[in-house]
Design an enzyme around this catalytic site. Structure first.
Site, PDB file in Angstrom:
ATOM      1  N   ASP A 238       0.865  -1.117  -0.042  1.00 51.85           N
ATOM      2  CA  ASP A 238       0.126   0.017   0.008  1.00 51.85           C
ATOM      3  C   ASP A 238       1.023   1.137   0.080  1.00 51.85           C
ATOM      4  O   ASP A 238       0.487   2.261   0.931  1.00 51.85           O
ATOM      5  CB  ASP A 238      -0.937  -0.010   1.243  1.00 51.85           C
ATOM      6  CG  ASP A 238      -1.908   0.861   1.176  1.00 51.85           C
ATOM      7  OD1 ASP A 238      -2.659   1.306   0.009  1.00 51.85           O
ATOM      8  OD2 ASP A 238      -2.398   1.396   2.252  1.00 51.85           O
ATOM      9  N   ASP A 255       3.901   2.123   7.983  1.00 49.72           N
ATOM     10  CA  ASP A 255       2.602   1.465   7.605  1.00 49.72           C
ATOM     11  C   ASP A 255       2.697   0.321   6.891  1.00 49.72           C
ATOM     12  O   ASP A 255       2.406   0.096   5.595  1.00 49.72           O
ATOM     13  CB  ASP A 255       1.709   2.522   7.106  1.00 49.72           C
ATOM     14  CG  ASP A 255       1.181   3.446   7.828  1.00 49.72           C
ATOM     15  OD1 ASP A 255       1.103   3.474   9.062  1.00 49.72           O
ATOM     16  OD2 ASP A 255       0.699   4.612   7.399  1.00 49.72           O
TER      17      ASP A 255
END
Length: 309
Positions: A238, A255
């Site tokens: 992502d 993340d």
């Protein structure tokens, strides 16, 4: 239920999550009991909690010198750094009362079973397996227990990836990620990246306006980091300018809960290609020559590094 929904006496003890007897092993940890104190004034304040270091899985050794590991430490909530659909990130100060031992931590808390998890999570979870068929059925059916299992997998996957990448970065300097301090259920404690004195997080890549030389340096750092990921068998899954920080001239990748095994996941190559397209487009839009940021060429090179070309 999140911490701010729990009455103070319960929050201080970080009570056991209410799973059934088939709670997965990586979510089962001894629950911490605060030490017995004869001085009532020494009890933590309502917004504080005793350090959970003794009940958590720890990050790679040797632990950084700045990290507070003493069990007498208290964790004080300082506010929310980031909110999201799947998790919230809080700023926490861990300090030993009466000493100068203190550090700031970014605490990522994945949402409970009543909240929506990652969109398209089935694609990310391909290639990840659990040992018991009941757990797999619960995850596939998205039952309450299954959703909690998935949340636990996100946290565990991010912790494992950060631990591996931290060790690679510490040895080679070729990739920078926050130090993974500890994992406790669906709560992940990380190194705070930013100005510790001011409590200000480092800016995201999307927020910076680098000059030409800085832009090229950041691109080179990014290619180096993606190469390290590919050699370890990973794609971020992502990647965007919003989960890359710029701190003291260094690009820091954050993340990684949806980190993808590019070999075991049938869609691994597609996730990697999408990561490259997104970040290459950002650099191209800011003046990098398209011949340098060519996403197809970089994707092919990374797939070769991963051993699947």
């Amino acid at each position: 239920m999140r911490d701010h929904d729990i009455p103070a006496p319960q929050r201080r003890g970080r009570g056991k999550s209410r799973f059934d007897d088939d709670e997965p092993d990586f979510l089962k940890r001894g629950r911490h009991t605060p030490p017995t104190l004869t001085d009532p004034d020494a009890e933590p304040e309502a917004e504080d909690a005793w350090s959970s270091w003794d009940q958590a899985v720890h990050g790679p050794e040797p632990h950084p010198e700045w990290l507070v590991t003493e069990l007498a430490a208290r964790d004080t909530e300082l506010g929310v750094l980031k909110t999201g659909k799947e998790a919230d990130v809080h700023l926490v100060r861990r300090a030993v009362p009466g000493t100068d031992r203190a550090c700031l931590l970014a605490v990522k808390r994945y949402r409970d079973a009543q909240h929506r998890l990652f969109h398209r999570d089935a694609g990310y979870l391909e290639g990840r397996r659990v040992r018991r068929s009941r757990e797999m059925r619960a995850m596939t059916g998205r039952t309450a227990f299954g959703r909690q299992m998935i949340a636990g997998q996100w946290a565990a996957a991010e912790f494992a990836a950060l631990s591996q990448l931290w060790e690679i970065g510490a040895a080679s300097g070729r990739i920078a990620v926050p130090y993974p301090v500890q994992l406790l259920g669906t709560e992940l404690m990380l190194e705070f990246v930013g100005d510790a004195e001011a409590g200000e997080a480092a800016p995201r890549l999307a927020q910076v306006r680098p000059d030409d030389d800085e832009l090229r340096d950041l691109w080179d750092q990014l290619v180096e980091a993606l190469t390290v990921l590919a050699r370890a068998g990973y794609a971020h899954g992502d990647l965007s300018p919003y989960n890359l920080l710029v701190h003291a001239g260094r690009l820091v990748m954050i993340d990684l809960p949806q980190v993808v095994d590019v070999v075991a996941n049938p869609q691994g190559a597609e996730f990697l290609a999408r990561d490259v397209r997104v970040v290459a487009a950002w650099f191209t839009a800011r003046g990098m020559p398209a011949t340098v940021t060519d996403p197809m060429a970089l994707t092919e090179a990374l797939l070769r590094e991963a051993g699947i070309r």
